[in-house]
Design an enzyme around this catalytic site. Sequence first.
Site, PDB file in Angstrom:
ATOM      1  N   CYS A  81       0.763  -1.273   0.128  1.00 48.68           N
ATOM      2  CA  CYS A  81       0.004   0.139   0.084  1.00 48.68           C
ATOM      3  C   CYS A  81       0.899   1.285  -0.166  1.00 48.68           C
ATOM      4  O   CYS A  81       1.939   1.281   0.825  1.00 48.68           O
ATOM      5  CB  CYS A  81      -0.827   0.132   1.138  1.00 48.68           C
ATOM      6  SG  CYS A  81      -2.117   1.441   1.479  1.00 48.68           S
ATOM      7  N   CYS A  92       0.548   2.716   3.837  1.00 46.71           N
ATOM      8  CA  CYS A  92       0.730   1.927   4.999  1.00 46.71           C
ATOM      9  C   CYS A  92       1.617   0.820   4.511  1.00 46.71           C
ATOM     10  O   CYS A  92       1.967   0.622   3.247  1.00 46.71           O
ATOM     11  CB  CYS A  92      -0.531   1.699   5.624  1.00 46.71           C
ATOM     12  SG  CYS A  92      -1.482   0.529   4.858  1.00 46.71           S
ATOM     13  N   CYS A 144      -4.683  -0.188   0.198  1.00 47.80           N
ATOM     14  CA  CYS A 144      -5.345  -1.166   0.614  1.00 47.80           C
ATOM     15  C   CYS A 144      -6.738  -0.868   0.630  1.00 47.80           C
ATOM     16  O   CYS A 144      -7.294   0.273   0.768  1.00 47.80           O
ATOM     17  CB  CYS A 144      -4.667  -1.599   2.020  1.00 47.80           C
ATOM     18  SG  CYS A 144      -4.876  -0.053   3.171  1.00 47.80           S
ATOM     19  N   HIS A 155      -7.637   2.969   2.716  1.00 41.51           N
ATOM     20  CA  HIS A 155      -6.824   3.899   2.010  1.00 41.51           C
ATOM     21  C   HIS A 155      -7.221   3.943   0.596  1.00 41.51           C
ATOM     22  O   HIS A 155      -7.361   4.929   0.075  1.00 41.51           O
ATOM     23  CB  HIS A 155      -5.304   3.785   2.069  1.00 41.51           C
ATOM     24  CG  HIS A 155      -4.608   3.848   3.396  1.00 41.51           C
ATOM     25  ND1 HIS A 155      -3.737   3.075   3.990  1.00 41.51           N
ATOM     26  CD2 HIS A 155      -4.889   4.842   4.089  1.00 41.51           C
ATOM     27  CE1 HIS A 155      -3.504   3.551   4.954  1.00 41.51           C
ATOM     28  NE2 HIS A 155      -4.220   4.496   5.446  1.00 41.51           N
ATOM     29  N   CYS A 199     -16.183 -28.194   0.588  1.00 38.05           N
ATOM     30  CA  CYS A 199     -15.313 -29.169   0.935  1.00 38.05           C
ATOM     31  C   CYS A 199     -14.834 -29.622   2.332  1.00 38.05           C
ATOM     32  O   CYS A 199     -14.463 -30.999   2.698  1.00 38.05           O
ATOM     33  CB  CYS A 199     -13.885 -29.226  -0.008  1.00 38.05           C
ATOM     34  SG  CYS A 199     -13.196 -27.418   0.155  1.00 38.05           S
ATOM     35  N   HIS A 230      -8.797 -25.245  -0.430  1.00 42.77           N
ATOM     36  CA  HIS A 230      -9.844 -26.440  -0.729  1.00 42.77           C
ATOM     37  C   HIS A 230      -9.283 -27.526   0.050  1.00 42.77           C
ATOM     38  O   HIS A 230      -7.973 -27.192   0.692  1.00 42.77           O
ATOM     39  CB  HIS A 230      -9.465 -26.897  -2.177  1.00 42.77           C
ATOM     40  CG  HIS A 230      -9.967 -27.896  -2.648  1.00 42.77           C
ATOM     41  ND1 HIS A 230     -11.648 -28.156  -2.508  1.00 42.77           N
ATOM     42  CD2 HIS A 230      -9.484 -29.216  -3.151  1.00 42.77           C
ATOM     43  CE1 HIS A 230     -11.960 -29.629  -3.176  1.00 42.77           C
ATOM     44  NE2 HIS A 230     -10.677 -30.009  -3.453  1.00 42.77           N
TER      45      HIS A 230
END
Length: 839
Positions: free
Chosen positions: A210, A213, A230, A243, A345, A798
């Site tokens: 970011c 940050c 971000c 942000h 799953c 998964h």
Amino acid sequence: RTRRGGLDKIGAGSRNAKMATDLGELLVPYMPTIRVPRSGDRVYKSECAFSYDSPESEGGMYVCMNTFLGFGREHVERHYRKTGQSVYMHLKRHVKEVRRCAAGGAMPRRRNGKVFLDLELNRDFNGDDYEYEDEAKLVIFPDHYEIPLPNIEELPALVTIACDAVLNAGSAYKKQEADSWEDELQVSKHARSLRQHDSGVRIPPSGWKCAKCEMRENLWLNLMDGTVLCGKWFFDGSGGNGHALEHYRETNFPLAVKLDTITPDGADVYSFDEEEAVLDPYIAEHLSHFGIDMLKMHRTENGNHTDNHVQTRASEWEVIQESGLKLKAVYGSGFTGIRNLGNSCYLSTTMQVVFSIAEFQRAYVGNLQRIFDYSPLDPTQDFSTQMAKLGHGLLSGLYSKPPIKSELIEQVMKEEYKQQHKAISPRMFKALVSKGHPEFSSNRQQDVQEFFLHFINMVERNSTGSENPSDVFRFIIEERIQCCQSQKVRYSQRVDYLMQLPVPVEAATNREEMIAYEIKRKDAEENMRAPPEPVRAHVPFTACLQAFAEPENVPEFWSPALQAKSAGVKTSRFASFPDYMVLQLKKFTFGLDWVPKKLDVSVDVPDFLDLNRFRSIGLQAGEEELPDLMPPIVIPEDTRAPEIDESSVMQLAEMGFPLEACRKAVYYTGNMGAEMAFNWIIAHMEEPDFAEPLAIPAYMEPDLPSSSLATASPLDNQPPEESVAILTSMGFPRHHSIRALKAMNNNLERALDWIFTHPESEEESAGISDMIDSEPKDTRYELFAFISHMGTSTMSGHYVCHIKKEGRWVIYNDHKVCLSERPPKDLGYMYFYRRLSSC
């Protein structure tokens, strides 16, 4: 049309003289029992309540015209005898292979003759190679009179309306694919006219961060100026510092793309102006402006997620799924797959392991006929019925049959042979076990360990007065807490169902290699180069056992000896041992964004295990017990009623729900956000008091005498079941969870604190002593199953499981069941051991 074989009796009834009589007179005695489905009624026309029969099955599906429950041919008579309901709609789907002309192309198709809609197609039949023709008719029991549909002219109006409503009703359980949101997305109004800045920004393939940050997760690329920022709590459920949204408010640059979702097929795009996820038809052009070639981006994790460490995750997926190996499919009893319903799953792997255990087989499949005969009028809501149905589906072999030899030869001749894996779809079971639970009722990926504990809790709740098969996992942990200052000790016991082992990465045998990798990774990140190939930590299993045995600090320990807070340490040992020991490697931790992260580790888990050295020994000579005193009750300064998050209330109200219902939803889920409150609404919207005002229990005012609590206390109220489920899924006993919620006015966070500061009483532990006294001595175990997770977080990825059957390891990967060639025991997440004396 009348089918031969099993339907001869019905066909004979349709041909007898009574069919020629006036249909109105024939149906008159049954008119009071025929209903028209209302908006809240579920029409079960794609799955039998007692089996996995469907309209595609040989006998088709019978839908009761009063309850709208669906039954296969073997079970419809039971429902008729129990309820006396006589009129059923018989639905049959005929699957035909498309004829091909001499040139190899398909012959022109006839018009599809289907008369009922919204049934899910069997994935075993490729849509291009098969066509479907659906058939419907009314059948009157017990004489099996048949009335073909449609028959509008001769049927009474009420019957015609009821039949039409059933035929056009949506399936009770619609398939929700992982990309179902994409069907609802609209093209952004900004996509076509987006003017991108010619700032020379080029986005590297990795090392993103970011711009405002240090966040390296949930990063969004603004498509106008190329700024990487971000996110916050967007539709994908990830966190951040917001942000990207701040940047939009400052610049009005509306579109952003999530960096780790870019693939040749598209990407996740969000419009800040339109406040929703959108489609960008020009996304490839917009990304190329910043040097991103979509065709070079690859999707991993079962097509759902990517991140900067593609190499590690791709390797993990290949190893765990045994990709690239020619695995031999197996069929028959115990080798039936379970179809993935969209991030289900975690449920499938758990149930495959559970029904490989003899005690569960005996409790449900062994008692199948008794369970079915004594099932309630709505078997779809009965836990024992659905467990017996699932167990029979997995163990009967009816849904796991090898291809017919003639079909196999034909496929080989056409060079089109592909292994066909028939399987079952546990929609009804999933809907029941997840009902009312804020997480498992969603279609998001979940932690298999949390579901395992939730499932055990459901087995216990539904085993009152009967055999409880979950006792095979039950054991007693003895906890020894010592005050570091006074050296006095306290021993207590608690029930548990799995052993959680820490994974000390610092004990890795390849630590030097890991340090060298970390230096290279930081250097590549600083210089905007591609990261080096990741290194997986190799942690000895003995180090995990040692970490379990070591004393751990007790936070906020209150010493009864000092009557003050002090330093305390806790050790855990086994007061009893279960018939089946479940081990969980604690691979998951939390990142800076509070999203669970997985440690990339390999642990050499053994085939045989002896836990005798972890047996508890109780109070020792020379040890002095801590006094039996409780910490003083601290009344908080703020004694006002708890506030309700009005922002969450308004979010729900904007969806069209009643305001008071929204307030209740936010209150009863402990102000934990709009998403959990939304799940509460879905689970309670049929209740009669759904929209009534919230009655918050009265709280003690500082200036009121304590006697006023007698009329104001809410402690006699039963806590919400979903709150109980959340605590029990963490491993706490149900009765103790209920006490904690009652004591803390149903506040989840405070209830959790209460549990840690209030161990179970002697009365609650009475049953524990009985278990200890009758405990067998053998502590040796053999590994027979393990569940593995692929991905970087419990929120994605998964699960597959490996089970040892008849001396061979078998891999269960959703609907595919094959003999395992290289079982990846070092990459598992949960391990299941069988006591050797119980084999």
